[in-house]
Design a protein around this motif. Structure first.
Motif, mmCIF file in Angstrom:
data_model
loop_
_atom_site.group_PDB
_atom_site.id
_atom_site.type_symbol
_atom_site.label_atom_id
_atom_site.label_comp_id
_atom_site.label_asym_id
_atom_site.label_seq_id
_atom_site.Cartn_x
_atom_site.Cartn_y
_atom_site.Cartn_z
ATOM 1 N N ALA A 1 16.079 30.242 7.140
ATOM 2 C CA ALA A 1 16.151 31.682 7.401
ATOM 3 C C ALA A 1 16.838 31.943 8.737
ATOM 4 N N GLY A 2 16.501 31.145 9.762
ATOM 5 C CA GLY A 2 17.151 31.297 11.052
ATOM 6 C C GLY A 2 18.643 31.020 10.976
ATOM 7 N N ILE A 3 19.009 29.969 10.257
ATOM 8 C CA ILE A 3 20.432 29.649 10.090
ATOM 9 C C ILE A 3 21.156 30.774 9.351
ATOM 10 N N THR A 4 20.488 31.333 8.357
ATOM 11 C CA THR A 4 21.087 32.425 7.585
ATOM 12 C C THR A 4 21.392 33.625 8.475
ATOM 13 N N VAL A 5 20.461 33.962 9.354
ATOM 14 C CA VAL A 5 20.664 35.106 10.246
ATOM 15 C C VAL A 5 21.741 34.815 11.286
ATOM 16 N N LEU A 6 21.721 33.625 11.868
ATOM 17 C CA LEU A 6 22.602 33.320 12.992
ATOM 18 C C LEU A 6 24.013 32.930 12.567
ATOM 19 N N ALA A 7 24.130 32.188 11.471
ATOM 20 C CA ALA A 7 25.432 31.607 11.127
ATOM 21 C C ALA A 7 26.047 32.158 9.854
ATOM 22 N N ARG B 1 25.364 35.533 8.451
ATOM 23 C CA ARG B 1 25.035 36.935 8.161
ATOM 24 C C ARG B 1 26.220 37.725 7.610
ATOM 25 N N HIS B 2 27.443 37.216 7.812
ATOM 26 C CA HIS B 2 28.619 37.903 7.285
ATOM 27 C C HIS B 2 29.250 37.159 6.100
ATOM 28 N N ASP B 3 28.563 36.126 5.612
ATOM 29 C CA ASP B 3 29.093 35.301 4.520
ATOM 30 C C ASP B 3 28.065 35.255 3.391
ATOM 31 N N LEU B 4 28.266 36.097 2.380
ATOM 32 C CA LEU B 4 27.285 36.214 1.302
ATOM 33 C C LEU B 4 27.161 34.914 0.509
ATOM 34 N N ILE B 5 28.291 34.237 0.272
ATOM 35 C CA ILE B 5 28.238 32.993 -0.493
ATOM 36 C C ILE B 5 27.402 31.945 0.249
ATOM 37 N N MET B 6 27.577 31.852 1.565
ATOM 38 C CA MET B 6 26.787 30.902 2.333
ATOM 39 C C MET B 6 25.316 31.294 2.355
ATOM 40 N N GLN B 7 25.045 32.590 2.454
ATOM 41 C CA GLN B 7 23.653 33.054 2.396
ATOM 42 C C GLN B 7 23.001 32.642 1.087
ATOM 43 N N TYR C 1 17.842 35.676 -10.417
ATOM 44 C CA TYR C 1 18.009 37.043 -10.924
ATOM 45 C C TYR C 1 18.693 37.917 -9.876
ATOM 46 N N VAL C 2 18.269 37.780 -8.626
ATOM 47 C CA VAL C 2 18.872 38.558 -7.540
ATOM 48 C C VAL C 2 20.373 38.303 -7.465
ATOM 49 N N ILE C 3 20.758 37.044 -7.540
ATOM 50 C CA ILE C 3 22.176 36.693 -7.462
ATOM 51 C C ILE C 3 22.927 37.167 -8.705
ATOM 52 N N GLY C 4 22.304 37.007 -9.875
ATOM 53 C CA GLY C 4 22.957 37.413 -11.113
ATOM 54 C C GLY C 4 23.193 38.900 -11.212
ATOM 55 N N THR C 5 22.298 39.706 -10.652
ATOM 56 C CA THR C 5 22.439 41.170 -10.699
ATOM 57 C C THR C 5 23.035 41.742 -9.421
ATOM 58 N N GLU C 6 23.293 40.882 -8.450
ATOM 59 C CA GLU C 6 23.870 41.272 -7.152
ATOM 60 C C GLU C 6 22.986 42.246 -6.384
ATOM 61 N N TRP C 7 21.674 42.093 -6.532
ATOM 62 C CA TRP C 7 20.753 42.917 -5.750
ATOM 63 C C TRP C 7 20.905 42.641 -4.261
ATOM 64 N N ASP C 8 21.334 41.447 -3.903
ATOM 65 C CA ASP C 8 21.432 41.090 -2.494
ATOM 66 C C ASP C 8 22.605 41.761 -1.791
ATOM 67 N N THR C 9 23.458 42.467 -2.533
ATOM 68 C CA THR C 9 24.580 43.182 -1.913
ATOM 69 C C THR C 9 24.215 44.622 -1.556
ATOM 70 N N ARG C 10 23.005 45.055 -1.877
ATOM 71 C CA ARG C 10 22.640 46.468 -1.687
ATOM 72 C C ARG C 10 21.987 46.740 -0.333
ATOM 73 N N GLY C 11 21.892 45.740 0.506
ATOM 74 C CA GLY C 11 21.307 45.912 1.827
ATOM 75 C C GLY C 11 21.585 44.687 2.679
ATOM 76 N N GLN C 12 21.023 44.685 3.883
ATOM 77 C CA GLN C 12 21.272 43.616 4.832
ATOM 78 C C GLN C 12 20.143 42.583 4.844
ATOM 79 N N HIS C 13 20.506 41.342 5.082
ATOM 80 C CA HIS C 13 19.573 40.252 5.400
ATOM 81 C C HIS C 13 18.561 39.958 4.289
ATOM 82 N N PHE C 14 18.942 40.186 3.038
ATOM 83 C CA PHE C 14 17.996 39.926 1.949
ATOM 84 C C PHE C 14 17.545 38.467 1.947
#
Length: 498
Positions: A17-23, A25-31, A95-108
């Protein structure tokens, strides 16, 4: 000896989670990659721990001796809850990735991993104060997930959720402070040894502290009369978030089982929680069933079904016998999977119809036949109809509570009947009436990964049904160990150096 493996369900998601926030946060595929790796790794570690949880084993952080240091304890119950968490979290993430729910806000994805950390820590901790700490981690992460995507209704429901849980957290602190003043410890194993020996002058205060703790766990577990926050919160949360939240109510039941069998079913509080739990569980069952029957939206119907399922769980937990505890654990597994499936289905329906309201007519939805079949399976499971595990779970609960057969059988069977009627009404409104209108289904992208995720959750119910014999055998041995906690106390006291 599991050694450092025990701490991995807490450390692994926290680091990622820390790596996701720090490194990332602007790369959805890496998240997504980090989140998938963390969740899959969490499930793999949980399965490994479950295979080696024959005897309780403790891990002392910083090598501080009990009861002063932070200690994590792995036993059959904590291993079971970790596996259940991983088994729900991975399909929900797909499911989140398949429906792209993670694109509707920040830091999911960071919030999702922190949620895993909080839940994993709550299931592993051997200290009551650190249970409070992990509850707070859960509260912070779940609030961020709850309001993901924004919207006035979601923000209002999220505010109610936070306020109610902050009140519960304050009550939790008061209870812990009282218990520490009485016993000088919050280590669960140490409490088990000191609770029964409290002097007569402290017993009234001890009962007050135990009552406050039960109220806290009742809030977490949506037990009547403290269930009022759940329908609005879960119905307005993003669908996959509500699906993950299906296991959050089980944290309250887990805490009651853990502290009830270890500490509070003895001394000044012997029989106290049982006396309070069973009437509240019956009321919870009734509220859930009536809510399912009267709900106007599918997500709200799923939320009331979750409340009703907690009524069945707490009904068995309240008996405080090994047989009833085993039945409660089986039904807890079932209801978590069935609840998650219903919330995911509600999201699929809302995405295709534009609303989940049952009283608003809409044309047939895309992939309507497949969704209708999945809905039928999930509804049968949650209502407790044969042949799926809900029926077996309720039969185990009824068998374990045979001493109160008339009242319990009447309540459970009537609630099941009302739940069946409610889901039948929903299915008719969503699928049969829409098909009968003769209109064409509106186009919608296929989203195959969302159906794969939902299929995995429902497959878990099928496996639980087919493997009911060995699963219940394992749960019976687990429950027997919970009600004879000497091995847990010894492990917590000695521990492994960390």
């Amino acid at each position: 000896m599991m050694g450092h493996w025990i701490i991995l369900p807490v450390v692994l998601p926290a680091i990622l989670a820390g790596i996701t926030v720090l490194a990332a946060r602007h790369d959805l595929i890496m998240q997504r990659s980090l989140s998938l790796a963390g969740t899959a790794g969490f499930l793999a570690v949980a399965l490994w721990l479950a295979l080696h949880a024959d005897q309780p084993e403790a891990y002392r952080l910083g090598n501080w001796p009990a009861p002063f240091g932070i200690v994590l304890v792995l036993d059959g119950l904590s291993a079971l809850m970790l596996v259940l968490l991983g088994a729900v979290a991975l399909p929900v993430l797909l499911y989140v990735i398949g429906t792209e729910w993670d694109t509707r806000g920040q830091h999911f994805h960071a919030l999702y991993l922190f949620q895993l950390m909080g839940l994993g820590g709550a299931f592993l901790t051997g200290d009551a104060f650190n249970l409070f700490v992990f509850f707070e981690v859960l509260l912070i992460a779940s609030y961020g997930l709850m309001i993901h995507g924004g919207g006035e209704v979601r923000l209002r429901a999220g505010l109610q959720y936070v306020v109610v849980n902050l009140v519960g957290s304050t009550l939790f602190l008061f209870a812990l402070a009282t218990i520490y003043a009485l016993t000088g410890t919050l280590n669960m194993a140490d409490l088990a040894g000191k609770w029964a020996a409290l002097p007569a002058g402290d017993q009234a205060l001890a009962r007050a502290a135990a009552a406050m703790l039960l109220l806290v766990f009742a809030v977490k577990g949506a037990l009547v009369p403290l269930q009022f926050w759940l329908p609005g919160t879960y119905a307005n949360a993003p669908g996959p978030v509500a699906a993950l939240f299906a296991i959050m109510t089980k944290v309250g039941a887990y805490a009651v089982i853990r502290l009830g069998t270890l500490v509070f079913d003895q001394g000044p509080t012997a029989g106290m929680w049982q006396t309070l739990l069973i009437p509240a569980a019956l009321a919870t069952l009734a509220v859930g069933a009536i809510g399912v029957l009267g709900a106007r939206g599918l997500a709200r119907q799923a939320a009331f079904a979750a409340i009703g399922s907690m009524g069945v769980v707490f009904l068995a937990v309240g008996a405080m016998t090994p047989a009833a505890t085993a039945a409660a654990l089986y039904y807890m597994i079932h209801s978590t999977l069935a609840g998650a499936a219903l919330f995911l289905l509600a999201d699929l329906v809302t995405d295709r119809r534009g609303t989940d309201r049952l009283d608003i007519a809409r044309p047939p939805m895309a992939q309507g036949g497949l969704i209708a079949g999945l809905f039928m399976a999930a509804a049968i499971a949650m209502a407790g109809m044969p042949p799926l595990s809900g029926f077996l779970g309720k039969m185990l609960v009824l068998q374990a509570l045979s001493g109160q057969a008339a009242l319990v059988w009447t309540a459970v069977l009537l609630a099941s009947f009302l739940t069946i009627l409610g889901f039948a009404r929903a299915g008719s409104a969503l699928f049969w009436k829409a098909h009968a209108s003769g209109e064409e289904a509106e186009a919608h992208r296929a989203e195959p990964m969302s159906f794969v995720a939902l299929g995995l959750v429902l497959a878990g119910l099928v496996v639980l049904t087919l493997a009911a014999g060995p699963v219940t055998g394992w749960l019976e041995s687990l429950a027997a160990a919970l009600h004879a906690p000497e091995a847990y106390i010894t492990a917590n006291t000695l521990g492994e150096r960390g």
